[in-house]
Motif scaffolding. Structure first.
Motif, PDB file in Angstrom:
ATOM      1  N   GLU A  96     107.249  70.849  -8.705  1.00 49.70           N
ATOM      2  CA  GLU A  96     108.344  69.933  -9.014  1.00 49.70           C
ATOM      3  C   GLU A  96     109.454  69.945  -7.968  1.00 49.70           C
ATOM      4  O   GLU A  96     110.377  69.140  -8.033  1.00 49.70           O
ATOM      5  CB  GLU A  96     108.897  70.237 -10.414  1.00 49.70           C
ATOM      6  CG  GLU A  96     107.953  69.823 -11.516  1.00 49.70           C
ATOM      7  CD  GLU A  96     108.674  69.392 -12.775  1.00 49.70           C
ATOM      8  OE1 GLU A  96     109.463  68.424 -12.724  1.00 49.70           O
ATOM      9  OE2 GLU A  96     108.458  70.040 -13.811  1.00 49.70           O
ATOM     10  N   ARG A  98     108.532  69.229  -5.073  1.00 50.44           N
ATOM     11  CA  ARG A  98     107.922  68.272  -4.155  1.00 50.44           C
ATOM     12  C   ARG A  98     107.484  66.975  -4.825  1.00 50.44           C
ATOM     13  O   ARG A  98     107.274  65.970  -4.152  1.00 50.44           O
ATOM     14  CB  ARG A  98     106.692  68.917  -3.486  1.00 50.44           C
ATOM     15  CG  ARG A  98     107.024  70.121  -2.626  1.00 50.44           C
ATOM     16  CD  ARG A  98     105.768  70.866  -2.220  1.00 50.44           C
ATOM     17  NE  ARG A  98     106.071  71.910  -1.241  1.00 50.44           N
ATOM     18  CZ  ARG A  98     106.508  73.118  -1.544  1.00 50.44           C
ATOM     19  NH1 ARG A  98     106.706  73.445  -2.821  1.00 50.44           N
ATOM     20  NH2 ARG A  98     106.766  74.008  -0.612  1.00 50.44           N
ATOM     21  N   VAL A  99     107.310  67.017  -6.143  1.00 50.33           N
ATOM     22  CA  VAL A  99     106.790  65.872  -6.884  1.00 50.33           C
ATOM     23  C   VAL A  99     107.710  65.591  -8.060  1.00 50.33           C
ATOM     24  O   VAL A  99     108.193  66.526  -8.710  1.00 50.33           O
ATOM     25  CB  VAL A  99     105.354  66.155  -7.398  1.00 50.33           C
ATOM     26  CG1 VAL A  99     104.766  64.915  -8.061  1.00 50.33           C
ATOM     27  CG2 VAL A  99     104.457  66.630  -6.265  1.00 50.33           C
ATOM     28  N   ASP A 100     107.957  64.328  -8.363  1.00 49.65           N
ATOM     29  CA  ASP A 100     108.855  63.984  -9.472  1.00 49.65           C
ATOM     30  C   ASP A 100     108.274  64.400 -10.810  1.00 49.65           C
ATOM     31  O   ASP A 100     107.079  64.657 -10.930  1.00 49.65           O
ATOM     32  CB  ASP A 100     109.142  62.478  -9.468  1.00 49.65           C
ATOM     33  CG  ASP A 100     107.903  61.663  -9.777  1.00 49.65           C
ATOM     34  OD1 ASP A 100     107.684  61.338 -10.951  1.00 49.65           O
ATOM     35  OD2 ASP A 100     107.139  61.366  -8.831  1.00 49.65           O
ATOM     36  N   THR A 103     105.272  62.161 -12.388  1.00 48.44           N
ATOM     37  CA  THR A 103     103.983  62.312 -11.712  1.00 48.44           C
ATOM     38  C   THR A 103     103.394  63.695 -11.970  1.00 48.44           C
ATOM     39  O   THR A 103     102.184  63.843 -12.187  1.00 48.44           O
ATOM     40  CB  THR A 103     104.138  62.084 -10.196  1.00 48.44           C
ATOM     41  OG1 THR A 103     104.703  60.783  -9.978  1.00 48.44           O
ATOM     42  CG2 THR A 103     102.805  62.161  -9.490  1.00 48.44           C
ATOM     43  N   THR A 104     104.228  64.714 -11.951  1.00 47.00           N
ATOM     44  CA  THR A 104     103.747  66.073 -12.234  1.00 47.00           C
ATOM     45  C   THR A 104     103.127  66.150 -13.617  1.00 47.00           C
ATOM     46  O   THR A 104     102.032  66.698 -13.808  1.00 47.00           O
ATOM     47  CB  THR A 104     104.905  67.081 -12.140  1.00 47.00           C
ATOM     48  OG1 THR A 104     105.475  67.027 -10.838  1.00 47.00           O
ATOM     49  CG2 THR A 104     104.415  68.498 -12.398  1.00 47.00           C
ATOM     50  N   ALA A 150     104.329  57.173  -8.650  1.00 48.18           N
ATOM     51  CA  ALA A 150     104.159  57.699  -7.300  1.00 48.18           C
ATOM     52  C   ALA A 150     104.410  56.649  -6.221  1.00 48.18           C
ATOM     53  O   ALA A 150     104.877  56.968  -5.134  1.00 48.18           O
ATOM     54  CB  ALA A 150     102.759  58.277  -7.145  1.00 48.18           C
ATOM     55  N   THR A 159     109.520  59.198  -5.061  1.00 54.45           N
ATOM     56  CA  THR A 159     108.549  60.273  -5.139  1.00 54.45           C
ATOM     57  C   THR A 159     108.290  60.800  -3.742  1.00 54.45           C
ATOM     58  O   THR A 159     107.902  60.048  -2.858  1.00 54.45           O
ATOM     59  CB  THR A 159     107.231  59.763  -5.758  1.00 54.45           C
ATOM     60  OG1 THR A 159     107.491  59.319  -7.080  1.00 54.45           O
ATOM     61  CG2 THR A 159     106.197  60.864  -5.813  1.00 54.45           C
ATOM     62  N   ALA A 161     106.037  63.132  -3.057  1.00 55.18           N
ATOM     63  CA  ALA A 161     104.831  63.935  -3.228  1.00 55.18           C
ATOM     64  C   ALA A 161     104.124  64.144  -1.897  1.00 55.18           C
ATOM     65  O   ALA A 161     103.999  63.227  -1.100  1.00 55.18           O
ATOM     66  CB  ALA A 161     103.889  63.247  -4.218  1.00 55.18           C
ATOM     67  N   GLY A 165     102.259  69.576  -2.853  1.00 53.67           N
ATOM     68  CA  GLY A 165     102.779  69.320  -4.193  1.00 53.67           C
ATOM     69  C   GLY A 165     101.682  68.923  -5.165  1.00 53.67           C
ATOM     70  O   GLY A 165     101.624  69.422  -6.300  1.00 53.67           O
ATOM     71  N   ILE A 166     100.779  68.033  -4.721  1.00 57.84           N
ATOM     72  CA  ILE A 166      99.669  67.610  -5.573  1.00 57.84           C
ATOM     73  C   ILE A 166      98.743  68.796  -5.842  1.00 57.84           C
ATOM     74  O   ILE A 166      98.264  68.991  -6.968  1.00 57.84           O
ATOM     75  CB  ILE A 166      98.882  66.469  -4.902  1.00 57.84           C
ATOM     76  CG1 ILE A 166      99.794  65.249  -4.696  1.00 57.84           C
ATOM     77  CG2 ILE A 166      97.669  66.096  -5.746  1.00 57.84           C
ATOM     78  CD1 ILE A 166     100.385  64.685  -5.959  1.00 57.84           C
ATOM     79  N   CYS A 169     100.165  70.978  -8.476  1.00 61.32           N
ATOM     80  CA  CYS A 169      99.980  70.365  -9.799  1.00 61.32           C
ATOM     81  C   CYS A 169      98.576  70.642 -10.324  1.00 61.32           C
ATOM     82  O   CYS A 169      98.389  70.943 -11.515  1.00 61.32           O
ATOM     83  CB  CYS A 169     100.205  68.854  -9.719  1.00 61.32           C
ATOM     84  SG  CYS A 169     101.915  68.337  -9.454  1.00 61.32           S
TER      85      CYS A 169
END
Length: 300
Positions: A96, A98-100, A103-104, A150, A159, A161, A165-166, A169
Motif C-alpha cells: 500500500e 506503492r498501490v492505492d 486496487t490492493t 488502476a 495509482t 502501482a 507493489g503488485i 499484493c
C-alpha cells in the motif's frame, strides 16, 4: 447428517460476525494507506500486532478458557501466525506504499479463490455449483474495480502501482489463503479467540526485528497517525480476526472466503470519503457485481 445440515437456513450470528469482519478489513486498507507516510511497513505491522495481542490476551485471560494444542495444532497455529499475521501484514503495508487502497483490496481477492479451491481439494468441502458461480461473478467484479481504479488518474486519484507493489499484493493473497486453510482444522477443537490471540502473538514475535524502527516512527508520528495505528490493532486485528474465527467455526472455508469479495467496493467507498480518492463510475458498477457474486455464492 452434519451439524451444518441441521442449522437454520440463515445463521444470523455468523452473518453478523462476517459483516463486522468485512467492514473492519475494508477500513484497514484505507487506514494503512492513511498512516503509511508515518510508519514503515514492518514497524506498522509490529505495532498493529502488539496492540491486537494485548487486547486479545486480556480477553483470553478474563475468560479463563484454554485448550492445550497438540503438536499438529501447534504447527497449524504457527502457520497462521507466521503467514497470515506476520508476512501478510508486512507485505500488505509495503504494497500500500506503492498501490492505492482499492486496487490492493482487489488483487488480494485472489486469496479467496485459492481458499475455495484448496478447501475443496484438501478439506473435503467440494465445489458447490453456486459457490463456483458466485466466485466467478464476484472475481469478475473485483477485477473490474481494480482495473478501473488502476487506469484512472484524476486530481484526487492516482495509482502509482509498480511491479513490486503488485507482487507484494500477490504475496498477501497467497499468505492469506495459507492462513485460512491452516485455521479451519484447528478451530474444530481450539476456541477461536485462543487461536486468534496465539497467532497474533506469533506474528508480533516474527516482526520484533522492526521494534527499533517502530520506536523511531512513533516519536515522529502525529497524534492522528498514532490513533490510526491503535485503530488497526484494536478493530481490523483484534475484533475482526476474532469475528472471522467465530464465523469460520459455523461456515465452510470456501463460502466464507468468498464473502470477502464485499471488501473492495466498501474500500473504494471509504477511500473516496476519507482519502478523497474519487472512484470511476465503472468501479462502482464493479462493486455491485462483487456484491451480487457474494450473494449468489451463499445460495444452497
Amino acid at each position: 447428517m452434519t451439524d451444518l445440515d441441521t442449522r437454520p437456513a440463515v445463521d444470523w450470528l455468523a452473518l453478523g460476525a462476517v459483516t463486522v469482519t468485512v467492514i473492519s478489513w475494508a477500513s484497514a486498507f484505507v487506514a494503512i494507506r492513511g498512516v503509511g507516510e508515518s510508519f514503515g511497513a514492518g514497524p506498522l505491522a509490529l505495532g498493529r500486532l502488539l496492540i491486537g495481542s494485548v487486547a486479545l490476551g486480556a480477553i483470553v485471560v478474563a475468560r479463563r478458557q484454554w485448550v492445550k494444542p497438540n503438536r499438529t495444532q501447534w504447527l497449524q497455529i504457527v502457520s497462521i501466525g507466521v503467514f497470515w499475521f506476520g508476512i501478510y501484514n508486512v507485505a500488505l503495508n509495503a504494497a500500500e506504499q506503492r498501490v492505492d487502497a482499492g486496487t490492493t483490496s482487489m488483487i488480494i481477492q485472489i486469496g479467496p479463490i485459492l481458499v475455495a479451491l484448496f478447501a475443496g481439494l484438501l478439506l473435503g468441502e467440494g465445489f458447490p455449483k453456486w459457490l463456483v458461480i458466485g466466485a466467478g461473478i464476484a472475481f469478475a467484479g473485483a477485477v473490474m474495480v481494480g482495473v478501473v481504479t488502476a487506469v484512472t488518474t484524476t486530481s484526487t486519484t492516482k495509482t502509482d502501482a509498480d511491479f513490486l507493489g503488485i507482487a507484494l499484493c500477490l504475496v498477501s493473497a497467497v499468505t492469506y489463503a495459507i492462513g485460512v486453510l491452516s485455521q479451519k482444522p484447528v478451530l474444530r477443537t481450539i476456541p477461536g479467540l485462543q487461536v486468534t490471540w496465539m497467532a497474533c502473538t506469533i506474528g508480533a514475535v516474527c516482526t520484533l526485528p522492526f521494534a527499533p524502527a517502530l520506536l523511531d516512527d512513533l516519536g515522529a508520528a502525529s497524534a492522528g497517525a498514532t490513533g490510526g495505528l491503535i485503530y488497526l490493532g484494536l478493530v481490523p486485528t483484534a475484533l475482526a480476526f476474532s469475528t472471522w474465527a467465530y464465523a469460520l467455526t459455523r461456515m465452510n472455508a470456501g463460502k466464507l472466503g468468498i464473502t470477502t469479495y464485499a471488501v473492495p467496493p466498501i474500500t473504494i467507498t471509504l477511500a473516496w470519503l476519507l482519502l478523497g480518492e474519487v472512484p470511476h463510475y465503472l468501479a462502482v458498477v464493479g462493486g455491485v457485481i462483487c456484491l451480487v457474486g457474494v450473494g449468489l455464492s451463499r445460495k444452497r
